[in-house]
Design a protein around this motif. Structure first.
Motif, PDB file in Angstrom:
ATOM      1  N   PRO A  59       7.417  19.731   4.427  1.00 44.14           N
ATOM      2  CA  PRO A  59       7.673  19.920   2.986  1.00 44.14           C
ATOM      3  C   PRO A  59       8.053  18.644   2.254  1.00 44.14           C
ATOM      4  CG  PRO A  59       9.496  20.784   4.285  1.00 44.14           C
ATOM      5  CD  PRO A  59       8.409  20.435   5.264  1.00 44.14           C
ATOM      6  N   THR A  60       8.482  17.604   2.976  1.00 43.17           N
ATOM      7  CA  THR A  60       8.876  16.362   2.301  1.00 43.17           C
ATOM      8  C   THR A  60       7.672  15.469   2.001  1.00 43.17           C
ATOM      9  OG1 THR A  60       9.318  15.295   4.433  1.00 43.17           O
ATOM     10  CG2 THR A  60      11.176  16.367   3.320  1.00 43.17           C
ATOM     11  N   PHE A  61       6.495  15.871   2.469  1.00 39.88           N
ATOM     12  CA  PHE A  61       5.300  15.106   2.138  1.00 39.88           C
ATOM     13  C   PHE A  61       4.971  15.287   0.663  1.00 39.88           C
ATOM     14  CE2 PHE A  61       0.770  14.798   1.356  1.00 39.88           C
ATOM     15  CZ  PHE A  61       0.441  13.591   1.950  1.00 39.88           C
ATOM     16  N   MET A  62       4.763  14.186  -0.036  1.00 43.57           N
ATOM     17  CA  MET A  62       4.401  14.206  -1.449  1.00 43.57           C
ATOM     18  C   MET A  62       3.189  13.312  -1.656  1.00 43.57           C
ATOM     19  SD  MET A  62       6.428  16.244  -3.088  1.00 43.57           S
ATOM     20  CE  MET A  62       6.193  15.726  -4.787  1.00 43.57           C
ATOM     21  N   ALA A  63       2.139  13.865  -2.248  1.00 45.17           N
ATOM     22  CA  ALA A  63       0.925  13.082  -2.461  1.00 45.17           C
ATOM     23  C   ALA A  63       1.208  11.843  -3.302  1.00 45.17           C
ATOM     24  CB  ALA A  63      -0.147  13.938  -3.118  1.00 45.17           C
ATOM     25  N   THR A  64       2.114  11.967  -4.261  1.00 45.57           N
ATOM     26  CA  THR A  64       2.415  10.829  -5.139  1.00 45.57           C
ATOM     27  C   THR A  64       3.062   9.678  -4.382  1.00 45.57           C
ATOM     28  OG1 THR A  64       4.497  11.942  -5.711  1.00 45.57           O
ATOM     29  CG2 THR A  64       2.633  12.228  -7.218  1.00 45.57           C
ATOM     30  N   GLU A  65       3.728   9.982  -3.265  1.00 43.86           N
ATOM     31  CA  GLU A  65       4.414   8.952  -2.489  1.00 43.86           C
ATOM     32  C   GLU A  65       3.649   8.543  -1.242  1.00 43.86           C
ATOM     33  OE1 GLU A  65       8.412   9.972  -1.553  1.00 43.86           O
ATOM     34  OE2 GLU A  65       8.883  10.684  -3.568  1.00 43.86           O
ATOM     35  N   HIS A  66       2.931   9.463  -0.647  1.00 41.37           N
ATOM     36  CA  HIS A  66       2.360   9.223   0.681  1.00 41.37           C
ATOM     37  C   HIS A  66       0.848   9.068   0.691  1.00 41.37           C
ATOM     38  CE1 HIS A  66       6.259  11.351   1.735  1.00 41.37           C
ATOM     39  NE2 HIS A  66       6.386  10.160   2.271  1.00 41.37           N
ATOM     40  N   VAL A  67       0.192   9.140  -0.467  1.00 37.28           N
ATOM     41  CA  VAL A  67      -1.244   8.895  -0.552  1.00 37.28           C
ATOM     42  C   VAL A  67      -1.464   7.648  -1.391  1.00 37.28           C
ATOM     43  CG1 VAL A  67      -3.483   9.769  -1.309  1.00 37.28           C
ATOM     44  CG2 VAL A  67      -1.816  11.344  -0.314  1.00 37.28           C
ATOM     45  N   ALA A  68      -2.235   6.709  -0.867  1.00 35.09           N
ATOM     46  CA  ALA A  68      -2.481   5.447  -1.573  1.00 35.09           C
ATOM     47  C   ALA A  68      -3.270   5.695  -2.857  1.00 35.09           C
ATOM     48  CB  ALA A  68      -3.240   4.479  -0.668  1.00 35.09           C
ATOM     49  N   SER A  69      -3.044   4.859  -3.844  1.00 34.40           N
ATOM     50  CA  SER A  69      -3.761   4.997  -5.112  1.00 34.40           C
ATOM     51  C   SER A  69      -5.199   4.514  -5.003  1.00 34.40           C
ATOM     52  CB  SER A  69      -3.033   4.210  -6.212  1.00 34.40           C
ATOM     53  OG  SER A  69      -2.935   2.835  -5.858  1.00 34.40           O
ATOM     54  N   LYS A  70      -5.477   3.656  -4.012  1.00 31.40           N
ATOM     55  CA  LYS A  70      -6.835   3.193  -3.751  1.00 31.40           C
ATOM     56  C   LYS A  70      -6.978   2.955  -2.253  1.00 31.40           C
ATOM     57  CE  LYS A  70      -5.691  -1.667  -4.660  1.00 31.40           C
ATOM     58  NZ  LYS A  70      -6.034  -2.872  -5.460  1.00 31.40           N
ATOM     59  N   GLU A  71      -8.217   2.795  -1.799  1.00 30.05           N
ATOM     60  CA  GLU A  71      -8.478   2.648  -0.376  1.00 30.05           C
ATOM     61  C   GLU A  71      -7.839   1.374   0.187  1.00 30.05           C
ATOM     62  OE1 GLU A  71     -10.424   4.771   1.896  1.00 30.05           O
ATOM     63  OE2 GLU A  71      -9.712   6.033   0.269  1.00 30.05           O
ATOM     64  N   LEU A  72      -7.140   1.535   1.315  1.00 27.71           N
ATOM     65  CA  LEU A  72      -6.536   0.407   2.010  1.00 27.71           C
ATOM     66  C   LEU A  72      -7.496  -0.107   3.077  1.00 27.71           C
ATOM     67  CD1 LEU A  72      -2.989   1.961   2.579  1.00 27.71           C
ATOM     68  CD2 LEU A  72      -3.699   0.449   0.713  1.00 27.71           C
ATOM     69  N   GLU A  73      -7.623  -1.404   3.175  1.00 26.38           N
ATOM     70  CA  GLU A  73      -8.485  -2.016   4.184  1.00 26.38           C
ATOM     71  C   GLU A  73      -7.661  -2.323   5.439  1.00 26.38           C
ATOM     72  OE1 GLU A  73     -11.708  -2.352   3.961  1.00 26.38           O
ATOM     73  OE2 GLU A  73     -11.729  -1.531   1.916  1.00 26.38           O
ATOM     74  N   PRO A  74      -8.294  -2.364   6.619  1.00 32.36           N
ATOM     75  CA  PRO A  74      -7.558  -2.717   7.837  1.00 32.36           C
ATOM     76  C   PRO A  74      -7.023  -4.137   7.768  1.00 32.36           C
ATOM     77  CG  PRO A  74      -9.922  -2.642   8.262  1.00 32.36           C
ATOM     78  CD  PRO A  74      -9.711  -2.070   6.888  1.00 32.36           C
ATOM     79  N   ILE A  75      -5.871  -4.344   8.371  1.00 30.51           N
ATOM     80  CA  ILE A  75      -5.207  -5.651   8.340  1.00 30.51           C
ATOM     81  C   ILE A  75      -5.552  -6.424   9.607  1.00 30.51           C
ATOM     82  CG2 ILE A  75      -2.978  -6.831   8.270  1.00 30.51           C
ATOM     83  CD1 ILE A  75      -1.864  -4.360   6.853  1.00 30.51           C
ATOM     84  N   ASP A  76      -6.042  -7.638   9.429  1.00 31.34           N
ATOM     85  CA  ASP A  76      -6.384  -8.481  10.573  1.00 31.34           C
ATOM     86  C   ASP A  76      -5.174  -8.680  11.472  1.00 31.34           C
ATOM     87  OD1 ASP A  76      -8.914  -8.725   9.580  1.00 31.34           O
ATOM     88  OD2 ASP A  76      -8.688 -10.791   8.860  1.00 31.34           O
ATOM     89  N   GLY A  77      -5.401  -8.649  12.765  1.00 29.17           N
ATOM     90  CA  GLY A  77      -4.342  -8.936  13.723  1.00 29.17           C
ATOM     91  C   GLY A  77      -3.570  -7.731  14.200  1.00 29.17           C
ATOM     92  N   LEU A  78      -3.727  -6.586  13.547  1.00 28.82           N
ATOM     93  CA  LEU A  78      -3.011  -5.377  13.968  1.00 28.82           C
ATOM     94  C   LEU A  78      -3.964  -4.443  14.696  1.00 28.82           C
ATOM     95  CD1 LEU A  78      -0.866  -4.512  10.807  1.00 28.82           C
ATOM     96  CD2 LEU A  78      -0.244  -5.920  12.780  1.00 28.82           C
ATOM     97  N   PRO A  79      -3.522  -3.830  15.780  1.00 27.33           N
ATOM     98  CA  PRO A  79      -4.411  -2.926  16.507  1.00 27.33           C
ATOM     99  C   PRO A  79      -4.685  -1.647  15.720  1.00 27.33           C
ATOM    100  CG  PRO A  79      -2.195  -2.780  17.392  1.00 27.33           C
ATOM    101  CD  PRO A  79      -2.180  -3.906  16.394  1.00 27.33           C
ATOM    102  N   ILE A  80      -5.794  -1.023  15.986  1.00 23.64           N
ATOM    103  CA  ILE A  80      -6.115   0.292  15.450  1.00 23.64           C
ATOM    104  C   ILE A  80      -5.561   1.334  16.411  1.00 23.64           C
ATOM    105  CG2 ILE A  80      -7.934   1.894  14.754  1.00 23.64           C
ATOM    106  CD1 ILE A  80      -7.718  -0.562  12.961  1.00 23.64           C
ATOM    107  N   ILE A  81      -4.636   2.135  15.936  1.00 21.75           N
ATOM    108  CA  ILE A  81      -4.044   3.197  16.753  1.00 21.75           C
ATOM    109  C   ILE A  81      -4.827   4.479  16.474  1.00 21.75           C
ATOM    110  CG2 ILE A  81      -1.949   4.459  17.340  1.00 21.75           C
ATOM    111  CD1 ILE A  81      -1.860   1.436  17.905  1.00 21.75           C
TER     112      ILE A  81
END
Length: 504
Positions: free
Chosen positions: A290-312
């Protein structure tokens, strides 16, 4: 509301969008608006208007047949038949409605032009809950057109089936045939997974859909969409939403209660969809999170993968498999993409996961965490889901030792509590919809009420559980798993043209 010299009501659409919808003659007209915005009245009057526009048969009668539909007869009886229809087509003037299932109204009037022709308009109030019922029950109908009320609750297959029955009445054996034929739909703002936001272009189609799936949601040239202004104007004041009356809102003069008063006690998702006319996420039963809020937990635009971090990669197995692809950057878990299977074996799903990694995360190191039951052998084979993924170059590790549901929920809740703990890409439709309430506890129908102990297994549960596995295996699980080192953010990992599937 206007009256004629003899005291009769004259319908006038109250608003530009409502007026455009009323006069539209597309094969299918779809109007979305806030509650109380007058779309149902406009649709019923549009039926009568089109009935009057029908060219007469050889005997001078303008004949049309219509269906007014909702999911159940109870809904029809408590909404359209109880309020809207009696207001505009009172039985003492237009004739009694046959109160059966389905209910039927027979409208009979001389044509208002005084040309000596007569209008005969038959309206059947029909319950159509799903495609299976539509295919069977509509086979006996030949109609001019239809109106589906509250279309946010119905799928595209039902609408297509209704359209297939339009234009079959009146017959060309008795006259010129249907002057116009087609359908109308009114609705409040639907959820993102609904076909209407897809077809309007409001929401991007899932990237892993086939060309055939995407073609189904291409808007036909003779379909029209109408979106009314919101009932209120939203402003952010000191970080909180503040609402003001919208002077452009339609049908306001016929509302007994202004929108600004109606929303008292409402939560934001309800205000967004029912009054602000925003496509939103569904909330169903008691949400697991119930604490999930789209306004807080959904990005406003698509996020790209960050170099150097593994894909989990979090995995959930079974015939409805799911995978989420995440990264962790300074305690911010970013859900970049998702894959969902339908009646799909691991032998088919594992290659899909591999292709997704190669297409979207080439050069990134990937780690895989799954439901511990994925290591279980079936009754007729010794090959496990883990074995199948290993054969495709992906070594899956169990996210937990005992799959304790309380530990899983606690892990996700701890992430949600953190500021910027979880951010989901807007294209991850199934996951964000599940988190927003479609992954839920069913209400128990007992005198005491309450909810079931286990979440409902549905199309959203598997992707949420895949994310739970990613978080727990990726380092959020407070209970260490023997022999497994949780993933931690890394920097400086060399990128290559192909995915490096390395595990510890």
């Amino acid at each position: 509301m206007l009256r004629t010299s003899d005291g009769r009501f004259v319908y006038v659409p109250d608003g530009k969008v409502l007026n455009d919808y009323f006069w539209d003659r597309s094969r299918l007209g779809i109007i979305q608006g806030p509650i109380g915005s007058g779309t149902s009245s406009a649709s019923l009057h549009k039926i009568w208007r089109l009935a009057n526009e029908q060219e007469p048969d050889w005997d001078g009668v303008r004949r049309t047949k219509w269906i007014v539909a909702r999911e159940t007869y109870k809904q029809l009886k408590t909404t359209i038949l109880a309020t809207t229809w009696p207001i505009w087509f009172p039985e003492e003037e237009w004739g009694a409605v046959e109160r059966s299932e389905p209910a039927v109204a027979h409208l009979r009037k001389p044509h208002p032009s005084g040309d000596g022709t007569r209008v005969e308009c038959d309206v059947t109030f029909l319950a159509i809950p799903d495609e299976a019922v539509a295919e069977s029950i509509l086979a006996s109908f030949e109609i001019t057109g239809f109106f589906y009320n509250e279309g946010q609750n119905q799928n595209l297959g039902v609408i297509v089936e209704l359209l297939s029955r339009c234009g079959r009445f009146p017959s060309m054996k008795t006259g010129p045939g249907a002057t116009w034929f087609g359908g109308m739909i009114d609705l409040n703002a639907p959820t993102e997974g609904h076909w209407i936001p897809y077809m309007r272009g409001d929401v991007p189609l899932p990237p892993d859909w086939t060309d055939e799936q995407k073609a189904q949601f291409k808007k036909p040239d003779n379909w029209s969409f109408f979106v009314q202004p919101p009932g209120l104007i939203e402003k952010i004041v000191d970080g909180k939403p503040h609402y003001e009356p919208n002077p452009d809102a339609e049908n306001q003069r016929w509302l007994k209660e202004p929108y600004i008063e109606k929303i008292q006690g409402w939560d934001k998702p309800r205000i967004d969809q029912r009054v602000l006319n925003k496509v939103g996420l569904s909330r169903h039963g008691l949400p697991v999170y119930p604490t999930f809020m789209a306004t807080e937990h959904v990005a406003s635009k698509e996020l790209e993968p960050i170099d150097g971090l593994p894909i989990i990669v979090g995995l959930d197995f079974g015939r409805e498999p799911a995978a989420v692809f995440m990264q962790n950057r300074v305690d911010n878990w970013r859900v970049l993409s998702e894959l969902v299977g339908t009646n799909e074996a691991a032998t088919d799903f594992a290659p899909r996961v591999a292709r997704h990694l190669a297409q979207h995360y080439a050069g990134f190191r990937a780690e895989f965490y799954g439901d511990p039951r994925g290591a279980d052998r079936g009754q007729n084979t010794d090959v496990t889901a883990y074995d199948i993924f290993m054969a495709n170059g992906m070594r899956v590790q169990p996210a937990t030792t005992d799959n304790n549901p309380e530990m899983r929920r606690s892990t996700v809740n701890n992430v949600l509590k953190r500021r910027f703990g979880l951010t989901i890409n807007p294209s991850c439709l199934t996951l964000k919809t599940g988190m927003a309430g479609e992954y839920y506890y069913r209400k128990i129908a007992t005198m005491g009420g309450g909810y079931s102990e286990k979440p409902v297994k549905n199309e959203y549960s598997h992707i949420v559980e895949a994310m739970e596995n990613a978080l727990m295996g990726g380092g959020e699980n407070p209970v260490a798993i023997p022999g497994i080192t949780p993933a931690k953010p890394r920097v400086g990992v060399q990128r290559h043209r192909r995915v490096q599937w390395r595990t510890r």
